[in-house]
Design an enzyme around this catalytic site. Structure first.
Site, PDB file in Angstrom:
ATOM      1  N   ASN A 103      54.383  50.000  36.090  1.00  0.00           N
ATOM      2  CA  ASN A 103      55.201  49.798  34.885  1.00  0.00           C
ATOM      3  C   ASN A 103      54.309  49.926  33.661  1.00  0.00           C
ATOM      4  O   ASN A 103      53.094  49.786  33.768  1.00  0.00           O
ATOM      5  CB  ASN A 103      55.835  48.394  34.913  1.00  0.00           C
ATOM      6  CG  ASN A 103      54.766  47.296  35.057  1.00  0.00           C
ATOM      7  OD1 ASN A 103      54.248  47.068  36.144  1.00  0.00           O
ATOM      8  ND2 ASN A 103      54.423  46.667  33.947  1.00  0.00           N
ATOM      9  N   HIS A 163      59.739  41.886  38.642  1.00  0.00           N
ATOM     10  CA  HIS A 163      59.067  42.194  39.894  1.00  0.00           C
ATOM     11  C   HIS A 163      59.775  43.323  40.648  1.00  0.00           C
ATOM     12  O   HIS A 163      59.143  44.090  41.372  1.00  0.00           O
ATOM     13  CB  HIS A 163      58.983  40.929  40.749  1.00  0.00           C
ATOM     14  CG  HIS A 163      58.154  41.078  41.979  1.00  0.00           C
ATOM     15  ND1 HIS A 163      56.821  41.425  41.944  1.00  0.00           N
ATOM     16  CD2 HIS A 163      58.461  40.968  43.297  1.00  0.00           C
ATOM     17  CE1 HIS A 163      56.345  41.511  43.172  1.00  0.00           C
ATOM     18  NE2 HIS A 163      57.325  41.238  44.012  1.00  0.00           N
ATOM     19  N   TYR A 220      47.353  32.578  40.955  1.00  0.00           N
ATOM     20  CA  TYR A 220      48.545  31.910  40.411  1.00  0.00           C
ATOM     21  C   TYR A 220      49.293  31.074  41.442  1.00  0.00           C
ATOM     22  O   TYR A 220      50.157  30.282  41.097  1.00  0.00           O
ATOM     23  CB  TYR A 220      49.508  32.916  39.749  1.00  0.00           C
ATOM     24  CG  TYR A 220      50.060  33.997  40.660  1.00  0.00           C
ATOM     25  CD1 TYR A 220      51.004  33.709  41.643  1.00  0.00           C
ATOM     26  CD2 TYR A 220      49.646  35.310  40.517  1.00  0.00           C
ATOM     27  CE1 TYR A 220      51.514  34.701  42.468  1.00  0.00           C
ATOM     28  CE2 TYR A 220      50.146  36.307  41.326  1.00  0.00           C
ATOM     29  CZ  TYR A 220      51.073  36.003  42.301  1.00  0.00           C
ATOM     30  OH  TYR A 220      51.560  36.984  43.117  1.00  0.00           O
ATOM     31  N   GLU A 221      48.941  31.220  42.708  1.00  0.00           N
ATOM     32  CA  GLU A 221      49.580  30.383  43.729  1.00  0.00           C
ATOM     33  C   GLU A 221      49.050  28.951  43.679  1.00  0.00           C
ATOM     34  O   GLU A 221      49.627  28.057  44.283  1.00  0.00           O
ATOM     35  CB  GLU A 221      49.340  30.981  45.119  1.00  0.00           C
ATOM     36  CG  GLU A 221      50.082  32.297  45.315  1.00  0.00           C
ATOM     37  CD  GLU A 221      49.701  32.963  46.611  1.00  0.00           C
ATOM     38  OE1 GLU A 221      50.219  32.541  47.658  1.00  0.00           O
ATOM     39  OE2 GLU A 221      48.883  33.896  46.589  1.00  0.00           O
ATOM     40  N   ALA A 233      49.071  46.577  42.479  1.00  0.00           N
ATOM     41  CA  ALA A 233      50.030  47.073  41.492  1.00  0.00           C
ATOM     42  C   ALA A 233      49.564  46.552  40.148  1.00  0.00           C
ATOM     43  O   ALA A 233      49.090  45.412  40.062  1.00  0.00           O
ATOM     44  CB  ALA A 233      51.414  46.541  41.824  1.00  0.00           C
ATOM     45  N   SER A 237      50.972  45.120  46.402  1.00  0.00           N
ATOM     46  CA  SER A 237      52.429  45.258  46.474  1.00  0.00           C
ATOM     47  C   SER A 237      52.812  46.692  46.803  1.00  0.00           C
ATOM     48  O   SER A 237      52.280  47.620  46.212  1.00  0.00           O
ATOM     49  CB  SER A 237      53.073  44.929  45.123  1.00  0.00           C
ATOM     50  OG  SER A 237      52.752  43.637  44.736  1.00  0.00           O
ATOM     51  N   MET A 286      47.018  40.864  38.259  1.00  0.00           N
ATOM     52  CA  MET A 286      46.826  39.437  38.579  1.00  0.00           C
ATOM     53  C   MET A 286      45.943  39.228  39.814  1.00  0.00           C
ATOM     54  O   MET A 286      46.032  38.189  40.476  1.00  0.00           O
ATOM     55  CB  MET A 286      48.192  38.777  38.825  1.00  0.00           C
ATOM     56  CG  MET A 286      49.196  38.976  37.702  1.00  0.00           C
ATOM     57  SD  MET A 286      50.787  38.277  38.110  1.00  0.00           S
ATOM     58  CE  MET A 286      51.801  38.940  36.771  1.00  0.00           C
ATOM     59  N   SER A 287      45.094  40.187  40.123  1.00  0.00           N
ATOM     60  CA  SER A 287      44.278  40.048  41.342  1.00  0.00           C
ATOM     61  C   SER A 287      42.999  40.876  41.205  1.00  0.00           C
ATOM     62  O   SER A 287      42.558  41.181  40.103  1.00  0.00           O
ATOM     63  CB  SER A 287      45.082  40.544  42.557  1.00  0.00           C
ATOM     64  OG  SER A 287      45.351  41.922  42.433  1.00  0.00           O
ATOM     65  N   HIS A 307      54.798  39.297  50.860  1.00  0.00           N
ATOM     66  CA  HIS A 307      53.405  39.365  51.318  1.00  0.00           C
ATOM     67  C   HIS A 307      53.348  38.722  52.695  1.00  0.00           C
ATOM     68  O   HIS A 307      53.685  37.552  52.856  1.00  0.00           O
ATOM     69  CB  HIS A 307      52.469  38.617  50.356  1.00  0.00           C
ATOM     70  CG  HIS A 307      52.268  39.328  49.057  1.00  0.00           C
ATOM     71  ND1 HIS A 307      51.212  40.175  48.825  1.00  0.00           N
ATOM     72  CD2 HIS A 307      52.997  39.330  47.926  1.00  0.00           C
ATOM     73  CE1 HIS A 307      51.303  40.663  47.601  1.00  0.00           C
ATOM     74  NE2 HIS A 307      52.375  40.161  47.036  1.00  0.00           N
ATOM     75  N   HIS A 332      46.629  34.876  45.799  1.00  0.00           N
ATOM     76  CA  HIS A 332      46.552  35.012  44.341  1.00  0.00           C
ATOM     77  C   HIS A 332      46.174  33.689  43.684  1.00  0.00           C
ATOM     78  O   HIS A 332      46.585  32.622  44.137  1.00  0.00           O
ATOM     79  CB  HIS A 332      47.908  35.468  43.770  1.00  0.00           C
ATOM     80  CG  HIS A 332      48.328  36.829  44.225  1.00  0.00           C
ATOM     81  ND1 HIS A 332      49.042  37.025  45.380  1.00  0.00           N
ATOM     82  CD2 HIS A 332      48.115  38.055  43.688  1.00  0.00           C
ATOM     83  CE1 HIS A 332      49.266  38.331  45.535  1.00  0.00           C
ATOM     84  NE2 HIS A 332      48.711  38.978  44.527  1.00  0.00           N
TER      85      HIS A 332
HETATM   86  N1  HPA Z   1      50.984  42.834  34.470  1.00  0.00           N
HETATM   87  C1  HPA Z   1      50.306  42.135  35.406  1.00  0.00           C
HETATM   88  N2  HPA Z   1      50.405  42.382  36.695  1.00  0.00           N
HETATM   89  C2  HPA Z   1      51.188  43.393  37.099  1.00  0.00           C
HETATM   90  C3  HPA Z   1      51.926  44.152  36.175  1.00  0.00           C
HETATM   91  C4  HPA Z   1      51.817  43.854  34.789  1.00  0.00           C
HETATM   92  O1  HPA Z   1      52.439  44.482  33.917  1.00  0.00           O
HETATM   93  N3  HPA Z   1      52.614  45.075  36.901  1.00  0.00           N
HETATM   94  C5  HPA Z   1      52.289  44.864  38.203  1.00  0.00           C
HETATM   95  N4  HPA Z   1      51.435  43.842  38.319  1.00  0.00           N
END
Ligand code: HPA
Length: 273
Positions: free
Chosen positions: A236, A248, A86-87, A114, A31, A212-213, A62, A84
């Site tokens: 974050n 997001h 989760y898709e 990210a 991202s 998540m990747s 994406h 991903h």
């Molecule tokens: N958790 C999981 N995936 C992420 C996060 C998070 O806090 N920030 C960006 N991708």
């Protein structure tokens, strides 16, 4: 020969019908880094939808294509948009693009993403070089019949992120005056952000960042003998570490804010690889 390898060969033929470009380095863009692919000297692009049997990405923002070209002298293939878990794709499909880049000739892989900062020393906008990962929250991409053409049944994972490449990342960050944290990436399934309890678990187990990747891709790449490295953009503080709700938009905004530095670092790493 197993079905998965046949599928990979079908994808490979699809790509080879469109380009004969031979990459040395493969790069996966997370991202906020997506437009890096537009800044290189592009020789060819292949949309994921043009590749027979390829899992195409559904995440907004994406793009979904391979970009072939040069970063200075180095021939690269860039995944603009990853797949991903989760898709809803099986893990074998999630890592298919990385395997395909390996079969296209790339022997080195740079993963970016990210991630949420779990380590109390991290703040949004930091970069974390991935030194190791924890994947126990997601299925292994290597489950199922082993693809003998790619690698062994029980691959060693004691050094997934290459010491040599980590050294290059460290040196280049220092030369550019870019602060660099280091740590362990823990992959969660998503798509929900983690709960505060899950983040405490992550920290207790030795995780420094949550995402998540990436880790599944790194494992598949090591299985086939690629030299792997990874850099997270800490977008974050992870769940429960601040009063803020996670969304997001914040992730995207932080990634955008530091994208120029991130791109400089990635370019320098590729030039010196
Ligand atoms: N958790 C999981 N995936 C992420 C996060 C998070 O806090 N920030 C960006 N991708």
């Amino acid at each position: 020969m197993c079905n998965l390898y046949e599928k990979l060969e079908t994808c490979l033929r699809s790509v080879r019908a469109k380009t004969d470009f031979k990459p040395e380095v493969a790069l996966v863009l997370g991202s906020g880094l997506g437009d890096y692919a537009e800044e290189i000297e592009i020789k060819d692009t292949v949309d994921y939808t043009e590749i027979e049997g390829f899992p195409s990405s559904t995440v907004a923002g994406h793009k979904g294509r391979f970009v072939f070209g040069y970063v200075k002298e180095t021939p690269v293939v860039i995944m603009q948009g990853r797949v991903h878990y989760y898709e809803g794709y099986p893990m074998a499909d999630v890592v298919l693009p990385v395997r395909l880049m390996g079969l296209l000739g790339a022997r080195k892989l740079i993963l970016t993403n990210a991630a949420g900062g779990v380590n109390f020393d991290f703040k949004p906008g930091d970069f974390m070089m991935i030194t190791d990962h924890i994947t126990t929250n997601v299925p292994s991409p290597l489950i199922g019949p082993n693809i003998d053409e790619l690698g062994v049944r029980f691959p060693d994972m004691s050094r997934v992120y290459s010491e040599r490449l980590c050294g290059i990342i460290r040196r280049q960050a220092e030369e550019l005056g870019i602060g660099l944290k280091e740590g362990v990436y823990m992959q969660f399934t998503g798509p929900a952000y983690e709960t505060p309890a899950e983040i405490r678990m992550c920290r207790t187990l030795g995780g420094d960042a949550a995402g998540m990747s990436t880790a599944c891709e790194a494992a598949a790449a090591r299985h086939m003998g690629l030299e792997v490295c990874g850099i997270s953009c800490i977008t974050n503080l992870a769940a429960g570490m601040s009063n803020q709700k996670l969304d997001h938009k914040e992730v995207q905004e932080t990634a955008d804010r530091v994208a120029e530095q991130f791109k400089k670092l990635v370019t320098a790493v590729i030039e010196n690889i």
